[in-house]
Design a protein around this motif. Structure first.
Motif, PDB file in Angstrom:
ATOM      1  N   LYS A 258       0.799  -1.183   0.092  1.00 13.49           N
ATOM      2  CA  LYS A 258      -0.142  -0.149   0.213  1.00 13.49           C
ATOM      3  C   LYS A 258       0.733   1.412  -0.109  1.00 13.49           C
ATOM      4  N   ARG A 259       1.881   1.402   0.763  1.00 13.90           N
ATOM      5  CA  ARG A 259       2.807   2.395   0.883  1.00 13.90           C
ATOM      6  C   ARG A 259       3.451   2.607  -0.642  1.00 13.90           C
ATOM      7  N   GLU A 260       3.797   1.649  -1.261  1.00 18.25           N
ATOM      8  CA  GLU A 260       4.230   1.904  -2.584  1.00 18.25           C
ATOM      9  C   GLU A 260       3.399   2.577  -3.584  1.00 18.25           C
ATOM     10  N   ARG A 261       2.033   2.063  -3.353  1.00 19.67           N
ATOM     11  CA  ARG A 261       1.353   2.656  -4.381  1.00 19.67           C
ATOM     12  C   ARG A 261       0.678   4.013  -3.887  1.00 19.67           C
ATOM     13  N   LEU A 262       1.040   4.260  -2.618  1.00 21.26           N
ATOM     14  CA  LEU A 262       0.429   5.820  -2.104  1.00 21.26           C
ATOM     15  C   LEU A 262       1.619   6.609  -2.646  1.00 21.26           C
ATOM     16  N   THR A 263       3.093   6.188  -2.584  1.00 27.06           N
ATOM     17  CA  THR A 263       3.805   7.150  -2.932  1.00 27.06           C
ATOM     18  C   THR A 263       4.093   7.314  -4.590  1.00 27.06           C
ATOM     19  N   ARG A 264       3.390   6.429  -5.468  1.00 30.57           N
ATOM     20  CA  ARG A 264       2.930   6.610  -6.903  1.00 30.57           C
ATOM     21  C   ARG A 264       1.778   7.870  -6.922  1.00 30.57           C
ATOM     22  N   VAL A 265       1.147   8.129  -6.051  1.00 24.64           N
ATOM     23  CA  VAL A 265       0.292   9.262  -6.054  1.00 24.64           C
ATOM     24  C   VAL A 265       0.207  10.291  -5.201  1.00 24.64           C
ATOM     25  N   MET A 266       1.682  10.355  -4.790  1.00 23.10           N
ATOM     26  CA  MET A 266       2.066  11.075  -3.332  1.00 23.10           C
ATOM     27  C   MET A 266       1.330  12.576  -3.589  1.00 23.10           C
ATOM     28  N   ASN A 267       1.506  13.066  -4.678  1.00 20.69           N
ATOM     29  CA  ASN A 267       1.313  14.753  -4.802  1.00 20.69           C
ATOM     30  C   ASN A 267      -0.404  15.093  -4.749  1.00 20.69           C
ATOM     31  N   LYS A 268      -1.132  13.884  -4.649  1.00 19.99           N
ATOM     32  CA  LYS A 268      -2.545  13.704  -4.678  1.00 19.99           C
ATOM     33  C   LYS A 268      -3.161  13.390  -3.101  1.00 19.99           C
ATOM     34  N   LEU A 269      -2.138  12.851  -2.285  1.00 19.29           N
ATOM     35  CA  LEU A 269      -2.695  12.674  -1.137  1.00 19.29           C
ATOM     36  C   LEU A 269      -3.029  13.772  -0.100  1.00 19.29           C
TER      37      LEU A 269
END
Length: 287
Positions: A258-269
């Motif tokens: 989940k963390r790796e996927r979060l980093t792929r959309v980091m700017n939108k979190l």
């Protein structure tokens, strides 16, 4: 989203190239989906990625050392293979490919970019004159994107004054190293619990033998058996802790994905999503 949508699978480290390629393809009229551009405000990033992959007809795979090691990319490729989607592998950095991936011909932008671009254009049905557009993104290969930053308010320990510092947005997430250390902590806890269970078991056997089969203390057999059984009850808590720790270790592995996927959309979190992720981690530490 049409059945002809192309889903882009990539590692977060290759984001600059992936986004640059997608933008150029979109300018040429190709229907390409990438998480950074395809997930709308307020959407659940995980659900959006899964839905986009399910509805896509083609997987465009960005190959690099980080992508072949990425569990999320591996999952996306497996789904594409199992559902018989078309695949467009694009090599942007030399790496050792998994066996199942080696069977697929890839466009090699590292050693033969002209041929690679020609092959990509041919696959997409684009005219050769569009090659100039794709050559624009070659300069992005090997470039790492600067991490997104925010201004955070902190307190200076020596003076107690409030100060503002620039913080990498990714640093607000619990790190993968912290997740690994927490898993190690649970593994050590499991070993300690098993030692406790073994000690209790040995003590109960000794107690049973001492009370039931020696001349020092004469007690009815049922009392000796009951005492030994009562002592064994002490192992219930350690056994329950083992089960919970094993479950938390499994959840930690899912948390890394989940963390790796979060980093792929980091700017939108949002702050709420980051806090939710970190809270989930801290819940898995507890026993």
């Amino acid at each position: 989203m049409s059945a002809e949508t192309i889903f882009v699978s990539y590692s977060s480290k290759d984001r600059p190239f992936a986004i640059g390629l997608v933008k150029e393809l979109q300018s040429l009229g190709v229907n390409v989906w990438i998480d950074q551009l395809g997930i709308g405000l307020g959407e659940n990033w995980d659900d959006a990625i899964e839905e986009a992959l399910e509805k896509s007809g083609t997987l465009m795979l960005i190959l690099s050392p980080t992508s072949v090691e990425s569990p999320n990319v591996q999952d996306e490729v497996s789904i594409a293979i199992n559902t018989k989607k078309k695949m467009v592998p694009i090599l942007i950095e030399e790496c050792k490919l998994p066996m199942r991936w080696q069977r697929r011909q890839y466009a090699d932008l590292t050693n033969n970019p002209d041929k690679a671009i020609h092959d990509i254009l041919s696959f997409l049905g684009l005219k050769e004159k569009a090659s100039a557009n794709l050559k624009k993104v070659l300069k992005l290969i090997g470039v790492s994107e600067a991490p997104a930053k925010i201004i955070a308010n902190t307190t200076e320990e020596s003076t107690g004054k409030a100060i503002q510092t620039e913080v990498d947005l990714e640093d607000l997430l619990v790190s993968e190293d912290e997740i690994n250390r927490a898993s190690k902590m649970h593994e050590k806890g499991i070993k300690k619990s098993w030692k406790m269970i073994i000690i209790v078991g040995v003590l109960s056997l000794i107690t049973f033998a001492f009370l039931g089969f020696t001349d020092f203390i004469t007690v009815p057999f049922w009392i000796a058996a009951t005492g030994s059984l009562a002592l064994n009850l002490l192992s219930i808590n350690p056994f329950g802790a083992i089960k919970k720790r094993e479950r938390n270790i499994d959840l930690m592995e899912l948390l890394k994905l989940k963390r790796e996927r979060l980093t792929r959309v980091m700017n939108k979190l949002s702050d709420t999503e980051i806090e939710k992720f970190n809270t989930e981690f801290y819940n898995y530490i507890k026993i």
